[in-house]
Enzyme design. Structure first.
Site, PDB file in Angstrom:
ATOM      1  N   LYS A  97     -12.190 -65.881 -20.942  1.00 19.84           N
ATOM      2  CA  LYS A  97     -12.739 -64.861 -20.041  1.00 19.84           C
ATOM      3  C   LYS A  97     -14.028 -65.383 -19.396  1.00 19.84           C
ATOM      4  CE  LYS A  97     -15.303 -60.559 -20.216  1.00 19.84           C
ATOM      5  NZ  LYS A  97     -14.535 -59.692 -19.319  1.00 19.84           N
ATOM      6  N   LYS A 114       1.951 -52.706 -15.615  1.00 26.06           N
ATOM      7  CA  LYS A 114       2.038 -52.873 -17.071  1.00 26.06           C
ATOM      8  C   LYS A 114       3.291 -53.633 -17.492  1.00 26.06           C
ATOM      9  CE  LYS A 114      -1.279 -49.817 -18.408  1.00 26.06           C
ATOM     10  NZ  LYS A 114      -2.126 -49.532 -19.535  1.00 26.06           N
ATOM     11  N   SER A 122     -16.141 -39.116 -13.536  1.00 25.48           N
ATOM     12  CA  SER A 122     -17.221 -40.092 -13.621  1.00 25.48           C
ATOM     13  C   SER A 122     -17.858 -40.306 -12.251  1.00 25.48           C
ATOM     14  CB  SER A 122     -16.690 -41.414 -14.167  1.00 25.48           C
ATOM     15  OG  SER A 122     -15.680 -41.923 -13.355  1.00 25.48           O
ATOM     16  N   GLU A 167     -20.342 -38.456 -16.759  1.00 21.19           N
ATOM     17  CA  GLU A 167     -19.871 -39.389 -17.800  1.00 21.19           C
ATOM     18  C   GLU A 167     -20.762 -40.610 -18.027  1.00 21.19           C
ATOM     19  OE1 GLU A 167     -15.630 -40.236 -17.638  1.00 21.19           O
ATOM     20  OE2 GLU A 167     -15.189 -38.287 -16.765  1.00 21.19           O
ATOM     21  N   TRP A 173      -4.102 -45.912 -26.003  1.00 21.13           N
ATOM     22  CA  TRP A 173      -5.066 -46.983 -25.777  1.00 21.13           C
ATOM     23  C   TRP A 173      -5.794 -47.354 -27.061  1.00 21.13           C
ATOM     24  CZ3 TRP A 173      -7.203 -45.035 -20.346  1.00 21.13           C
ATOM     25  CH2 TRP A 173      -6.151 -45.144 -19.421  1.00 21.13           C
ATOM     26  N   ASP A 226      -8.044 -35.344 -19.542  1.00 20.93           N
ATOM     27  CA  ASP A 226      -7.385 -36.434 -18.814  1.00 20.93           C
ATOM     28  C   ASP A 226      -6.223 -37.007 -19.607  1.00 20.93           C
ATOM     29  OD1 ASP A 226      -9.203 -36.390 -16.690  1.00 20.93           O
ATOM     30  OD2 ASP A 226     -10.604 -37.712 -17.727  1.00 20.93           O
ATOM     31  N   GLU A 283      -3.106 -38.973  -8.348  1.00 24.74           N
ATOM     32  CA  GLU A 283      -3.287 -40.023  -7.358  1.00 24.74           C
ATOM     33  C   GLU A 283      -2.156 -39.933  -6.329  1.00 24.74           C
ATOM     34  OE1 GLU A 283      -3.735 -43.939  -9.139  1.00 24.74           O
ATOM     35  OE2 GLU A 283      -2.471 -44.716  -7.543  1.00 24.74           O
ATOM     36  N   HIS A 304     -10.247 -46.824  -5.254  1.00 23.91           N
ATOM     37  CA  HIS A 304     -10.244 -48.261  -5.526  1.00 23.91           C
ATOM     38  C   HIS A 304     -10.770 -49.057  -4.345  1.00 23.91           C
ATOM     39  CE1 HIS A 304      -7.229 -46.443  -8.174  1.00 23.91           C
ATOM     40  NE2 HIS A 304      -7.791 -47.237  -9.057  1.00 23.91           N
TER      41      HIS A 304
HETATM   42  N1  GLN Z   1     -12.444 -38.676 -16.136  1.00 18.70           N
HETATM   43  C1  GLN Z   1     -12.184 -40.068 -16.004  1.00 18.70           C
HETATM   44  C2  GLN Z   1     -13.090 -40.639 -14.930  1.00 18.70           C
HETATM   45  O1  GLN Z   1     -13.425 -39.930 -14.030  1.00 18.70           O
HETATM   46  C3  GLN Z   1     -10.744 -40.325 -15.646  1.00 18.70           C
HETATM   47  C4  GLN Z   1     -10.425 -41.782 -15.607  1.00 18.70           C
HETATM   48  C5  GLN Z   1      -8.960 -42.126 -15.414  1.00 18.70           C
HETATM   49  O2  GLN Z   1      -8.186 -41.376 -14.874  1.00 18.70           O
HETATM   50  N2  GLN Z   1      -8.520 -43.270 -15.823  1.00 18.70           N
HETATM   51  O3  GLN Z   1     -13.452 -41.804 -14.982  1.00 18.70           O
END
Ligand code: GLN
Ligand code: ZN
Length: 751
Positions: A18, A113, A430, A481, A558, A596, A662, A691
């Site tokens: 890495k 994935k 976040s 967050e 995860w 989430d 999304e 993104h």
């Molecule tokens: N609540 C998380 C954030 O806003 C959701 C992240 C996610 O969907 N992977 O970062």
């Protein structure tokens, strides 16, 4: 009896790869330095495996970025936009990471994935004009390296059918590309045979899927058409059983097969006996993708009868490549000793093979009995078993999974309580995680900040985020967050029954690694995990502040989870812990709570016939967290996929009051899925792609909302970005959100 391995982690014990990759990308080290580091890791990996008793070590499992991408490079399958005159290595990285500047402003290839793991591969791109141009230099070089270092090695390649299956193609029927691919594979296999390797491992993990006729046929023809070479071929399957395709499998023209006996346990004896009686049968008996020590005695008992029949045709291996396992448990110095005694990472898994092989050969089970003692002890350990949790789980009844009233009724009550406008605006949780925030958390972890100093710092961040959201004019605020490093680790650190490691990193993609929590015991929540922060945020504004939690399926998926109880049970235990958090938040006057579940789709079983059962318990685990709240409390959930046709029914079953998803990258096209199955509750289809740093215009956002209106009544539409904003910077975030608010305001006036 031969022991072998399908693959070994390539990031290095201390994530050396890495670091080298990132330095190379930042132009701080040369290509030679990078390749030297890679070579060193390979040598170390072979040595470790050899010393720990692996007879046949894998070669070609190493990749600088990703093994699927390496295969594309070997085949010369490079998307047109990257065919410039830079080196092969830089082309490889450009495909993976995108490229801007110079003559090329090129988007990276997609990443997705790898089966049901948390590893991501780079999706090959095939078009009608794709020309193959073989370059085996990397693989051949590695085989020579291993041989000259004196290792008995087995080259590993991804099989042609799996490669094609995973590729994305503009060809109407991508299977028509197979003949071209097979010609290339023939050349590669011939070349490998010339290196005098007795065995070649050909990975065809798609055999574990429920393939349609066309793909089944592709496998059959492939392994009839490829002409055998002087090397023998071991067909490697993993991540599930393959006996649903037993007729097909036994007709393939190979010399042996590797079977994963861990992923979907059950009796495979009959299947093994149905296979050609000159095949090598490699049994994947050690769990290659979890962290637990094996109960070698019970494996011994299971295998002994097979050994009597198969003799030297029986090989032993981990269930799949150890790529998905952390490297060495002995690096962990702060783990609870008892929990540590239950763990085996990649190095230890190799050693398990050696112990097992010795016991089977010598019929002396002393060592494996001693080795497996902690596994048996763990089953009854107090650290693992919490009767309160077990009792609570067994007391659950239907009522625990259902909200008191139907959505329509809840919506009315919530609307009265919250008084939100049409097209309410919100975010996903976040806000930008600035360097300052990260430094604050790191200092507190290193105890360079006291608890009080840390709390003050985070609170001031929360206050600033609340102020910004008020200025922007959002309707439902979040606390941002800032206290969370990661949405799963944050909860893993606080839940009982969960351990956090120091070095148990696993490659997620390229240079990115994750350190999943280890769920070793019954999960419970000793104290509130989020309420103090969220209550504080809530006290700062007249507007509603939405609480943010991670759901049970995502925490489970995860993490490394215990293997002595069913996944469903683990999910429900986490569900109960989150339920307590939800109650606590509601008791503190929080009116909107988001849970989430971004992992709900990827946690689906590989075999479609198992989806319904999974969906049933996965959605139950979610509703367990959320169903008990009063009608007045609004439950949100968030998932992030642009493809959710397969899980639409499950999404409906979550029965969240508001679901944010999304959709922006697909221009709301994914909402077409709702033509088959109407989404009954409120929905926040993401109106811009977080993104990208591009700022969406007001018109663009309005357009998308209007489009969403074709699928949903406007009273049920929320306006929000498509995911959390933690990877973004503030200027673009503020600009984008201002447009988002403006778009909603203008549409309200037009209504
Ligand atoms: N609540 C998380 C954030 O806003 C959701 C992240 C996610 O969907 N992977 O970062
Ligand atoms: Zn998301």
């Amino acid at each position: 009896m031969i022991t072998h391995n399908l693959g070994f982690p390539r990031i290095g014990k201390k994530r050396e790869l890495k670091k080298a990759l990132e330095q190379y990308w930042q132009k701080k080290i040369s290509k030679v330095d990078l390749l030297d580091q890679a070579k060193q890791i390979r040598q170390e990996n072979w040595q470790t495996q050899h010393q720990n008793g692996v007879n046949l070590v894998p070669v070609g499992d190493f990749a600088l970025y990703d093994q699927v991408l390496s295969t594309s490079i070997m085949l010369g399958i490079v998307p047109k936009r990257f065919q410039s005159n830079q080196s092969v290595l830089d082309t490889e990285f450009a495909i993976a990471r995108g490229q801007s500047g110079g003559e090329c402003n090129c988007a990276a290839s997609d990443m997705t994935k790898w089966f049901d793991t948390n590893y991501h591969y780079i999706v090959p791109e095939i078009t009608a004009s794709t020309e193959i141009c073989i370059d085996t230099a990397a693989l051949v070089g590695q085989v020579k390296e291993a041989k000259s270092a004196g290792y008995q090695c087995k080259p590993v390649i991804i099989g042609p059918v799996t490669y094609l299956y995973l590729a994305k193609s503009t060809i109407e029927d991508k299977i028509t590309f197979l003949p071209k691919l097979l010609e290339a594979y023939q050349v590669i296999l011939d070349e490998l045979a010339q290196l005098n390797c007795e065995w070649i491992q050909i990975d065809e993990p798609i055999l574990t899927l429920e393939l349609n006729e066309q793909w089944q046929h592709a496998l059959t023809t492939t392994y009839q058409q490829l002409k055998k070479t002087s090397s023998k071929w071991l067909l490697a399957t993993y991540f599930g059983r393959v006996d649903h395709l037993s007729n097909l499998v036994s007709k393939l023209n190979v010399d042996g097969i590797h079977l994963d006996t861990v992923a979907e346990q059950g009796n495979i004896t009959e299947f093994v006996y149905s296979l050609p009686n000159d095949w090598v049968i490699s049994l994947g008996v050690i769990d290659g993708r979890n962290v637990w020590k094996s109960d070698l005695v019970s494996i011994y008992q299971r295998i002994s009868p097979l050994l009597n029949v198969l003799g030297s045709r029986l090989w032993l291996a981990p269930s799949c490549s150890l790529l998905h396992s952390p490297i060495d448990v002995n690096l962990e110095k702060n783990l609870n000793e008892e929990v540590k005694s239950w763990l085996a990472f990649a190095v230890q898994k190799c050693n398990e093979l050696e112990l097992l092989a010795f016991a089977l050969k010598s019929k002396n089970t002393d060592d494996i009995t001693k080795y497996s003692t902690p596994v048996l002890q763990s089953l009854v350990s107090e650290k693992r078993n919490n009767n309160k949790v077990k009792t609570a789980i067994s007391a659950l009844s239907t009522a625990d999974f259902e909200r008191a009233s139907r959505f329509e009724q809840r919506q009315e009550i919530q609307q009265r309580a919250l008084g939100l406008p049409l097209y309410p605006t919100t975010t996903i949780g976040s806000f930008p995680q600035t360097g300052d925030i990260r430094a604050t958390r790191a200092k507190w972890k290193r105890e360079e900040l006291s608890d009080v100093e840390y709390q003050t710092a985070i609170k001031s961040e929360i206050a600033s985020v609340i102020r910004k959201q008020e200025q922007i004019g959002l309707d439902v605020l979040v606390h941002g967050e800032a206290e969370r490093n990661d949405m799963v680790e944050y909860f893993g650190e606080q839940l009982d029954g969960c351990a956090i490691t120091e070095f148990a990193w696993v490659q997620s993609y390229g240079s990115r690694c994750v350190k999943p929590p280890i769920i070793y015991g019954d999960v419970s929540r000793p104290q509130p995990m989020t309420t103090p922060w969220i209550s504080y945020a809530n006290s700062l504004s007249e507007k509603p502040v939405k609480a943010m939690l991670t759901g049970p399926i995502t925490i489970m998926s995860w993490s490394f989870i215990r293997n002595d109880i069913a996944r469903e049970q683990v999910a429900k235990q986490i569900g109960l812990a989150i339920k307590e958090e939800v109650s606590d938040l509601a008791d503190h006057g929080i009116g909107i709570i988001q849970i989430d579940e971004p992992a709900i789709k990827e946690a689906m079983p590989l075999k479609q016939s198992q989806w319904a059962k999974y969906s049933q318990w996965a959605t139950e685990a979610f509703r367990l967290c959320s169903a008990h709240v009063s009608d007045e409390t609004q439950i949100h959930s968030h998932i992030c996929y642009s493809e959710f046709n397969d899980i639409l029914a499950s999404l409906i079953d979550l029965d969240a009051d508001v679901l944010t998803i999304e959709t922006s990258r697909s221009n709301m096209e994914v909402l077409e899925a709702f033509e088959q199955l109407t989404y009954p509750n409120a929905l926040g289809p993401g109106v811009y792609d977080i993104h990208s740093a591009n700022i969406p215009s007001i018109e663009w956002i309005k357009d998308l909302i209007v489009k969403a209106g074709e699928y949903l009544p406007k009273e049920r539409i929320w306006v929000n970005p498509d995911c959390g904003l933690k990877t973004r910077a503030w200027p673009e975030t503020e600009a984008a959100l201002k447009n988002l608010v403006k778009a909603a305001q203008e549409l309200r006036l037009e209504n």
